[in-house]
Write an enzyme that holds these catalytic residues in place. Structure first.
Site, short mmCIF file in Angstrom:
data_model
loop_
_atom_site.label_atom_id
_atom_site.label_comp_id
_atom_site.label_asym_id
_atom_site.label_seq_id
_atom_site.Cartn_x
_atom_site.Cartn_y
_atom_site.Cartn_z
N ASN A 61 0.87 -1.18 0.00
CA ASN A 61 0.00 0.00 0.00
C ASN A 61 0.90 1.23 0.00
O ASN A 61 1.64 1.47 0.96
CB ASN A 61 -0.92 0.03 1.22
CG ASN A 61 -1.89 1.20 1.19
OD1 ASN A 61 -2.73 1.30 0.31
ND2 ASN A 61 -1.76 2.12 2.13
N GLY A 315 -10.08 6.79 3.89
CA GLY A 315 -8.99 6.96 2.94
C GLY A 315 -7.78 6.15 3.39
O GLY A 315 -7.92 5.09 4.00
N GLU A 316 -6.60 6.62 3.04
CA GLU A 316 -5.33 5.99 3.41
C GLU A 316 -5.07 4.68 2.70
O GLU A 316 -4.04 4.05 2.88
CB GLU A 316 -5.24 5.76 4.93
CG GLU A 316 -5.45 7.00 5.77
CD GLU A 316 -5.51 6.72 7.27
OE1 GLU A 316 -5.29 5.57 7.68
OE2 GLU A 316 -5.77 7.68 8.04
N GLY A 317 -6.02 4.20 1.89
CA GLY A 317 -5.95 2.88 1.29
C GLY A 317 -6.71 1.84 2.09
O GLY A 317 -6.67 0.65 1.76
#
Length: 349
Positions: A61, A315-317
């Site tokens: 990621n 978010g953030e993956g």
């Protein structure tokens, strides 16, 4: 502007292979179609890797972080310093994406794309900083064309680093207060969806805050009338972290990697990537439908079928990484289930 060499997975040359993959999936010991979306995912991964025995290796990621000049116009409840604070926090292991990467075996790469802070790179953060934040696009371009192309290049470089480590499945995340505004601007300009359908609460705006955000973005659109190219639009309204994600997605597709797409912001990055090279969509698996207003609309525009719907908007993956076990199940299905012939079972459909 670089010309991207992304193979179309719908080309006639792959028709025979696709038929073989469909046959294998249909010959597994189950009623045809009974594993639903797992079968669709397995077929897509087979097409991406051009093999009937796909693998998922060393998932990454890549989280790009940067600050947005539009924040000066009061479009977010989050203060700018959260960007650099959270960037350290990701690698310290206490953030949302941190536990998810640990749980699902992802390597987390945090990249400074344009944080408005003097970062300590000995922490493990990768230095790809273009400058300390974009310009407010209310009256000017967020970045120059040269900066936009540099972001595409640096995003690709990060994917090359992951690929060199043996990665063939990758997700992208972001950190940047104000980036739902930039995503809304890409959504309305690149997809033609009315702005009011693109603007949501972001990190937690109330109704008056959303109304103010809409008025600011509406004015930004009015201040740049006329028709513009995809590249000009991306530079006008984008964030450094978003454009790096676009470059990363395009490079991942060139390398025949499986791309797990996260939420509202990363879906709009995939939108932008598809406007540069439509074939990139063949490599995309959409992790989830998030809670941000507009995410469902842009997924529908792209013809995307999200794997999960958990009400996420972090978010953030995070949504992409959460969806990974489903993708892994699809790959295990095609590799580990017996065929009717091998198991000496009569087909029962």
């Amino acid at each position: 502007m670089k010309h991207y060499q992304i193979d179309s997975l719908k080309a006639e040359a792959l028709d025979g292979f696709k038929a073989d993959a469909v046959y294998k999936i249909n010959d597994l010991t189950k009623p045809k179609g009974s594993l639903g979306q797992l079968e669709e995912i397995a077929l897509q991964v087979c097409m991406i890797q051009h093999t009937l025995t796909p693998t998922l290796n060393r998932p990454y990621n890549i989280l790009f972080a940067a600050d947005h000049g539009i924040l000066e116009e009061g479009v977010s409840v989050s203060p700018k310093e959260v960007t650099w604070q959270q960037s350290y926090h990701f690698l310290e292991g206490g953030a949302g994406i941190s536990f998810l990467c640990h749980q699902h075996g992802f390597r987390l790469m945090v990249v400074d794309a344009g944080i408005d802070h003097d970062m300590d790179y000995s922490s493990g953060i990768i230095n790809k900083k273009v400058r300390k934040g974009t310009t407010s696009y209310l009256n000017a371009a967020a970045m120059s064309q040269e900066e936009m192309e540099l972001c595409l290049q640096r995003g690709a470089e990060c994917v090359d680093m992951a690929h060199a480590d043996g990665c063939n499945v990758i997700s992208f995340g972001e950190m940047g207060c104000g980036n739902t505004s930039s995503s809304s601007m890409w959504m309305t300009t690149l997809a033609g969806i009315p702005l009011e359908d693109c603007v949501g609460a972001g990190a937690g705006l109330d109704k008056p805050g959303i109304s103010h955000k809409y008025q600011v973005l509406k004015q930004a659109l009015e201040n740049w009338p006329g028709n513009h190219s995809t590249e000009e639009t991306i530079a006008r309204y984008g964030g450094f972290e978003m454009v790096m994600a676009v470059g990363g997605m395009l490079r991942a597709a060139e390398l025949h990697m499986v791309i797990l797409v996260d939420g509202f912001i990363m879906t709009n990055c995939m939108l932008a990537a598809s406007k540069i090279c439509p074939e990139v969509l063949d490599y995309a698996l959409f992790g989830h439908q998030g809670d941000e207003s507009g995410h469902k609309r842009i997924l529908e525009y792209l013809g995307a079928k999200p794997i999960l719907n958990l009400g996420l908007r972090l978010g953030e993956g995070s949504g992409a990484v959460c969806a990974y076990p489903i993708v892994e199940s699809a790959v295990r299905m095609i590799n580990e289930m017996d065929t009717f012939h091998k198991a000496s079972i009569t087909k029962y459909f």
